[in-house]
Design a protein around this motif. Structure first.
Motif, short mmCIF file in Angstrom:
data_model
loop_
_atom_site.label_atom_id
_atom_site.label_comp_id
_atom_site.label_asym_id
_atom_site.label_seq_id
_atom_site.Cartn_x
_atom_site.Cartn_y
_atom_site.Cartn_z
N ASP A 252 0.86 -1.19 0.00
CA ASP A 252 0.00 0.00 0.00
C ASP A 252 0.90 1.25 0.00
OD1 ASP A 252 -2.34 1.49 0.09
OD2 ASP A 252 -2.27 1.62 2.27
N GLY A 253 0.46 2.27 -0.66
CA GLY A 253 1.17 3.55 -0.68
C GLY A 253 2.36 3.58 -1.61
N LEU A 254 2.47 2.67 -2.61
CA LEU A 254 3.57 2.64 -3.56
C LEU A 254 3.32 3.69 -4.63
CD1 LEU A 254 6.21 1.39 -4.65
CD2 LEU A 254 4.80 -0.32 -5.83
N THR A 255 4.21 4.66 -4.78
CA THR A 255 4.05 5.73 -5.75
C THR A 255 5.15 5.75 -6.80
OG1 THR A 255 5.23 7.27 -4.32
CG2 THR A 255 2.83 7.15 -4.08
N ALA A 256 6.34 5.15 -6.54
CA ALA A 256 7.48 5.19 -7.46
C ALA A 256 7.35 4.12 -8.53
CB ALA A 256 8.78 5.01 -6.69
N THR A 257 8.06 4.36 -9.65
CA THR A 257 8.11 3.39 -10.75
C THR A 257 9.57 3.11 -11.10
OG1 THR A 257 8.02 5.19 -12.38
CG2 THR A 257 5.91 4.22 -11.68
N ALA A 258 9.77 2.12 -11.99
CA ALA A 258 11.12 1.75 -12.40
C ALA A 258 11.83 2.94 -13.03
CB ALA A 258 11.08 0.58 -13.37
N GLY A 259 13.11 3.13 -12.67
CA GLY A 259 13.89 4.24 -13.18
C GLY A 259 13.94 5.41 -12.24
N ASP A 260 12.96 5.45 -11.27
CA ASP A 260 12.96 6.55 -10.30
C ASP A 260 14.07 6.34 -9.28
OD1 ASP A 260 10.80 7.56 -11.61
OD2 ASP A 260 9.31 6.85 -10.15
N THR A 261 14.59 7.46 -8.79
CA THR A 261 15.57 7.40 -7.70
C THR A 261 14.83 7.64 -6.41
OG1 THR A 261 17.36 8.20 -9.13
CG2 THR A 261 17.65 8.43 -6.74
N VAL A 262 14.90 6.70 -5.51
CA VAL A 262 14.13 6.77 -4.27
C VAL A 262 15.05 6.70 -3.08
CG1 VAL A 262 12.05 5.79 -5.29
CG2 VAL A 262 13.79 4.28 -4.32
N SER A 263 14.53 7.16 -1.95
CA SER A 263 15.24 7.07 -0.68
C SER A 263 14.21 7.18 0.43
CB SER A 263 16.29 8.18 -0.56
OG SER A 263 15.68 9.46 -0.59
N GLY A 264 14.59 6.87 1.65
CA GLY A 264 13.67 6.96 2.77
C GLY A 264 12.74 5.78 2.80
N SER A 265 11.47 5.90 2.24
CA SER A 265 10.46 4.86 2.30
C SER A 265 9.94 4.60 0.90
CB SER A 265 9.30 5.26 3.22
OG SER A 265 8.30 4.28 3.21
N LEU A 266 9.75 3.32 0.61
CA LEU A 266 9.25 2.95 -0.72
C LEU A 266 7.73 2.80 -0.69
CD1 LEU A 266 9.78 2.10 -3.67
CD2 LEU A 266 10.05 -0.25 -2.84
N CYS A 267 7.18 2.10 0.32
CA CYS A 267 5.75 1.86 0.44
C CYS A 267 5.44 1.37 1.83
CB CYS A 267 5.27 0.88 -0.62
SG CYS A 267 6.02 -0.76 -0.47
N LYS A 268 4.17 0.89 2.05
CA LYS A 268 3.79 0.32 3.32
C LYS A 268 3.25 -1.08 3.07
CE LYS A 268 2.62 4.72 5.51
NZ LYS A 268 3.73 4.74 6.46
N ILE A 269 3.27 -1.90 4.10
CA ILE A 269 2.71 -3.26 4.06
C ILE A 269 1.66 -3.30 5.17
CG2 ILE A 269 3.15 -5.72 4.28
CD1 ILE A 269 4.41 -4.48 1.81
N VAL A 270 0.42 -3.56 4.73
CA VAL A 270 -0.70 -3.62 5.68
C VAL A 270 -1.07 -5.08 5.86
CG1 VAL A 270 -3.06 -2.91 6.15
CG2 VAL A 270 -1.52 -1.37 4.90
N ASP A 271 -1.14 -5.49 7.17
CA ASP A 271 -1.49 -6.88 7.48
C ASP A 271 -2.98 -6.91 7.82
OD1 ASP A 271 -1.65 -9.50 8.16
OD2 ASP A 271 -0.29 -9.38 9.90
#
Length: 505
Positions: A252-271
């Motif tokens: 959940d909360g994934l906003t980046a795509t391939a080729g993007d430069t990311v740091s900090g947090s990628l997404c969330k996992i909801v159980d």
């Protein structure tokens, strides 16, 4: 024998002259005993003419004839004495031979004529024979030394004691050799003392060099280890560029795509499978509730009940709307239950003392979403999940690439290679320093060896000088002596025997 007279007696001149005259005139008168006038002393006097003869002077011819007669008479006298002595010795020898012969015949006759009575007894066996008597020990002395004999104090037939000096050769050459050996020993000792000081310093310097090289090796080894650690740490960072799900749940909360430069947090996992609700109980109820008690969760909207358990009791009280003191209890709904967040539920706790119904309602909530944090930032080279996808704990979500970490790894690997090369150099240097140290020790020992060699040469020279003195090997008698003081003993000598000494005891 009366005519010889006493040894040394002299006759009167007149008598001699009368005798000579009578002897000369004897043939004319026809007398046969020419010595009668000598024996009778003065025969002419008895005939009445003795006085005239004694007074008659001798002519030169008569005096010469008288001297000649006296010489002949003297020779005859000594010949008679010698013959007499010879006859006397022959007589004595004959008597001795006769006595021995007589005794031998007597013994032979006695042996032939002896008789014995035969009796029983034991035999006495004897062996007789002849042999040569020899000394117990006999030593023929020769010499390895050639040269002039300076002294030889004992002669043939003399008694000597063991160890007595029999010969002493000219040892000038041996003494010169001893002096040279002593000089060489002194020089070697001085050189060894100087070399000892120099080598001691060299050994000390070499030892310090070994210590320095050893520290350099240890430093280089540390550099290698640090470079290896840097590589390992960089690789660990690069391993984190592979992003995995920290827990099982839904992306959940994934906003980046391939080729993007990311740091900090990628997404969330909801159980969504982990549902909880929090309700409140009064002070009387809370006393009978325990963690782990089973719970029935009623869902009025669905007109159904699901199971659960007491997960936690809160000890801090809080007041209800009417002022009643209440205590919160967290209920965990069994896994597999699918309820929407915010659903209102009722709770009944099943205790050992009976069921306890909660006086309040609760609201269903999900477990706190788990943030997928990025340990290292970078470019997304591969994205393997989308929002709404269910993932398991440890499943790969994305792969990143970091040029910064790649450069850091390359630098660390180069540092490692450089550290290894430096370590090899330091080890080679250490080996060289150790060899220098060993050489210093060896040189130190070689200096001592030179002294030992010089000492050995001196001992050999002293021992060789002893060969110039020949001593008696035994207490005994000198049977033969072939060389004396002043003689030269050498290889051209036909007789190599100096002396023969024997123990005659």
């Amino acid at each position: 024998m009366k005519r010889f007279g006493k040894r040394g007696a002299a006759k009167p001149t007149a008598d001699i002259q009368a005798e000579e005259t009578t002897a000369e005139n004897a043939p004319a008168s026809g007398e046969t005993n020419s010595e009668a006038p000598l024996e009778n002393g003065a025969p002419e006097a008895e005939n009445g003419g003795g006085t005239a003869l004694e007074e008659t002077p001798l002519t030169p011819e008569q005096e010469k004839s008288a001297k000649k007669y006296r010489r002949k008479k003297k020779i005859k006298k000594w010949v008679k004495r010698v013959i007499g002595i010879i006859l006397l010795l022959a007589l004595i020898a004959g008597i001795v031979w006769f006595i021995r012969f007589k005794r031998s015949r007597t013994e032979t006759d006695a042996q032939v004529q002896t008789t014995s009575v035969v009796t029983r007894g034991s035999f006495d066996s004897r062996v007789t024979g002849s042999g040569t008597v020899k000394p117990i020990e006999s030593y023929t002395l020769t010499s390895l030394i050639e040269g002039k004999i300076l002294s030889s104090p004992h002669d043939q037939g003399e008694q000597v004691e063991e160890g007595d000096i029999l010969y002493h050769f000219d040892d000038t050459e041996a003494q010169t050799r001893i002096q040279k050996a002593q000089s060489a020993l002194r020089s070697a000792q001085k050189a060894a003392e100087k070399a000892e000081r120099d080598s001691a310093k060299a050994v000390e310097d070499a030892a310090k060099a070994v210590e320095t090289a050893q520290r350099s090796v240890e430093k280089a080894e540390k550099a290698v280890n640090d470079a290896q650690k840097s590589i390992d740490e960089t690789r660990k960072k690069m391993d984190k560029l592979t992003v995995t799900a920290p827990v099982s749940g839904m992306v959940d909360g994934l906003t980046a795509t391939a080729g993007d430069t990311v740091s900090g947090s990628l997404c969330k996992i909801v159980d969504y499978s982990s549902l909880t609700t929090t309700v409140s109980f009064n002070s009387l109820q809370i006393q009978n509730i325990s963690v782990g008690d089973r719970v029935s969760v009623g869902i009025s909207s669905l007109m159904s009940t699901v199971g659960g358990s007491v997960d936690r009791k809160y000890t801090a009280p809080h007041a209800a709307g009417d002022g009643t003191i209440m205590y919160s209890v967290k209920i965990k709904i069994d896994e597999g239950t699918r309820l929407a967040a915010g659903t209102t539920v009722s709770v009944t706790v099943h205790t050992a003392s009976g069921d306890i119904e909660c006086p309040t309602f609760g609201t269903v909530s999900y477990a706190e979403p788990k943030d997928v944090a990025l340990a290292e930032g970078g470019e997304i080279v591969e994205l393997l999940a989308e929002n709404g996808n269910a993932v398991q704990e440890g499943e790969i979500i994305a792969r990143l690439r970091s040029e910064e970490l790649e450069k850091e790894l390359e630098t660390a690997e180069q540092s490692y290679r450089d550290a290894l090369a430096a370590l090899d150099d330091e080890k080679n240097t250490l080996q060289d320093r150790r060899e220098d140290y060993s050489e210093a020790l060896t040189e130190r020992e070689s200096d001592n060896d030179a002294v030992k060699e010089a000492q050995t040469d001196l001992e050999n020279a002293i021992k060789a000088a002893e060969d110039y003195t020949i001593k008696s090997p035994v207490t005994g008698v000198i049977l033969e002596k072939h060389y004396k003081a002043g003689d030269t003993y050498g290889s051209d000598s036909t007789d190599k025997t100096l002396m023969v000494v024997a123990d005659m005891t």
